[in-house]
Design a protein around this motif. Structure first.
Motif, PDB file in Angstrom:
ATOM      1  N   ALA A  68      -6.995  48.287  88.815  1.00 56.38           N
ATOM      2  CA  ALA A  68      -5.777  48.134  88.019  1.00 56.38           C
ATOM      3  C   ALA A  68      -4.942  49.409  88.102  1.00 56.38           C
ATOM      4  N   PRO A  69      -3.639  49.277  88.319  1.00 57.17           N
ATOM      5  CA  PRO A  69      -2.781  50.474  88.391  1.00 57.17           C
ATOM      6  C   PRO A  69      -2.523  51.060  87.008  1.00 57.17           C
ATOM      7  N   LEU A  70      -2.399  52.356  86.955  1.00 56.33           N
ATOM      8  CA  LEU A  70      -2.097  53.025  85.680  1.00 56.33           C
ATOM      9  C   LEU A  70      -0.689  52.691  85.221  1.00 56.33           C
ATOM     10  N   ARG A  71      -0.564  52.512  83.891  1.00 55.69           N
ATOM     11  CA  ARG A  71       0.747  52.271  83.296  1.00 55.69           C
ATOM     12  C   ARG A  71       1.043  53.240  82.156  1.00 55.69           C
ATOM     13  N   TRP A  72      -0.011  53.755  81.508  1.00 51.60           N
ATOM     14  CA  TRP A  72       0.139  54.619  80.343  1.00 51.60           C
ATOM     15  C   TRP A  72      -0.745  55.854  80.460  1.00 51.60           C
ATOM     16  N   GLY A 125       1.878  58.179  75.259  1.00 47.89           N
ATOM     17  CA  GLY A 125       1.610  58.032  73.841  1.00 47.89           C
ATOM     18  C   GLY A 125       0.655  59.110  73.374  1.00 47.89           C
ATOM     19  N   VAL A 126       0.522  59.251  72.068  1.00 43.88           N
ATOM     20  CA  VAL A 126      -0.344  60.281  71.481  1.00 43.88           C
ATOM     21  C   VAL A 126      -1.443  59.627  70.659  1.00 43.88           C
ATOM     22  N   LEU A 156       8.608  65.685  71.223  1.00 39.97           N
ATOM     23  CA  LEU A 156       8.528  64.337  70.655  1.00 39.97           C
ATOM     24  C   LEU A 156       9.170  63.274  71.543  1.00 39.97           C
ATOM     25  N   SER A 157      10.273  63.598  72.169  1.00 39.25           N
ATOM     26  CA  SER A 157      11.028  62.599  72.933  1.00 39.25           C
ATOM     27  C   SER A 157      10.266  62.056  74.136  1.00 39.25           C
ATOM     28  N   HIS A 158       9.198  62.732  74.526  1.00 37.45           N
ATOM     29  CA  HIS A 158       8.419  62.273  75.678  1.00 37.45           C
ATOM     30  C   HIS A 158       7.548  61.060  75.354  1.00 37.45           C
ATOM     31  N   PHE A 159       7.316  60.780  74.068  1.00 37.25           N
ATOM     32  CA  PHE A 159       6.313  59.799  73.685  1.00 37.25           C
ATOM     33  C   PHE A 159       6.899  58.517  73.117  1.00 37.25           C
ATOM     34  N   SER A 160       6.298  57.404  73.506  1.00 30.55           N
ATOM     35  CA  SER A 160       6.711  56.102  72.995  1.00 30.55           C
ATOM     36  C   SER A 160       6.099  55.801  71.639  1.00 30.55           C
ATOM     37  N   PHE A 161       4.943  56.366  71.356  1.00 31.75           N
ATOM     38  CA  PHE A 161       4.321  56.185  70.044  1.00 31.75           C
ATOM     39  C   PHE A 161       3.365  57.337  69.762  1.00 31.75           C
ATOM     40  N   LEU A 162       3.101  57.525  68.460  1.00 29.53           N
ATOM     41  CA  LEU A 162       2.131  58.524  67.982  1.00 29.53           C
ATOM     42  C   LEU A 162       1.118  57.828  67.084  1.00 29.53           C
ATOM     43  N   ILE A 163      -0.143  58.086  67.314  1.00 27.53           N
ATOM     44  CA  ILE A 163      -1.198  57.649  66.394  1.00 27.53           C
ATOM     45  C   ILE A 163      -1.931  58.895  65.926  1.00 27.53           C
ATOM     46  N   GLN A 215      -6.525  50.869  68.540  1.00 27.93           N
ATOM     47  CA  GLN A 215      -5.160  50.814  68.015  1.00 27.93           C
ATOM     48  C   GLN A 215      -4.144  51.199  69.095  1.00 27.93           C
ATOM     49  N   ALA A 216      -4.508  52.199  69.884  1.00 27.79           N
ATOM     50  CA  ALA A 216      -3.613  52.626  70.972  1.00 27.79           C
ATOM     51  C   ALA A 216      -3.484  51.539  72.028  1.00 27.79           C
TER      52      ALA A 216
END
Length: 241
Positions: A3-7, A130-131, A149-156, A173-174
């Motif tokens: 599977a190719p990486l996406r995240w 993501g974080v 912060l602007s680099h990330f689509s979400f933070l957990i 959750q991630a």
């Protein structure tokens, strides 16, 4: 066919940035503001004792016990100064409150020289970021003031999630936020158990950042260990196509 990486998921503290001065120095600076002259070495030792005590008694900021990050940290700071013979409740509360919020200031954090460039390189490869961090809810503001912060689509954060690494639940959750299988996701962090082993246990491509060459685990393949974040993009590129 793999599977190719996406995240790419990221740890933050000691991976992308670190506290600029020692806790003892930071706390003594606050104490000096209110007229107290304390020894940084003594304060540092007191902090470590208080931190270990509260981490053991109330793990992950005491979320399961009805606490939150702010109240948990205020207890740690109060106990630290109490061990250093500061007894005035009003003074203890004031210093604890000020320190909790001062750690949101950019001047208290140092972004590693390879962090921004690596985040930009990962994005240029078409990867979403993501974080997943064992941190309290100040993390969003800290990343904002540090220009990350602007680099990330979400933070957990573990405070918000109610669970901390190395529990697989925080990575689950991630996975839900990413919306792709674990095989399409990488994770990078500096902690062997919390980041490397935990992420790989749920099927992620885990990488261990070892800036100081301190990890000597026989089961750690050389290609999974990074001495600098600059090594990450080329490793990820192998899993993209």
């Amino acid at each position: 066919m793999r599977a190719p990486l996406r995240w790419v998921l990221w740890d933050v503290k000691d991976t992308l940035l670190k506290v600029r001065a020692s806790v003892g120095e930071q706390y003594c600076k606050e104490a000096k503001r209110v007229g107290l002259n304390l020894n940084p070495v003594e304060v540092e030792a007191a902090f470590l004792k208080a931190y270990r005590h509260h981490s053991s008694r109330s793990p992950n900021y005491g979320i399961s016990q009805g606490l939150d990050g702010r109240s948990w940290w205020i207890r740690v700071v109060r106990d630290t100064f109490s061990q250093c013979r500061v007894q005035d409740p009003a003074l203890l509360n004031a210093m604890a409150h000020n320190l909790y919020y001062s750690f949101c200031d950019a001047e208290n954090w140092e972004v590693f020289p390879d962090s921004k460039k690596t985040l930009e390189s990962c994005s240029s490869l078409g990867l979403e970021l993501g974080v997943v961090s064992n941190f309290d809810n100040r993390l969003k503001e800290i990343l904002r003031v540090c220009g990350l912060l602007s680099h990330f689509s979400f933070l957990i954060t573990s405070e918000k999630a109610g669970i901390a690494k190395p529990s697989p639940a925080i990575f689950e959750q991630a996975l839900q936020k990413c919306g792709v299988p674990a095989a399409n996701i990488a994770h990078i962090g500096d902690h062997y158990l919390n980041d490397y082993l935990a992420s790989r246990s749920v099927g992620l491509h885990g990488f261990l950042l070892d800036r100081d060459n301190k990890h000597k685990h026989p089961d750690l393949p050389a290609e999974h260990r990074l001495s600098s974040l600059e090594e990450l993009p080329s490793q990820l590129q192998q899993h993209i196509n």
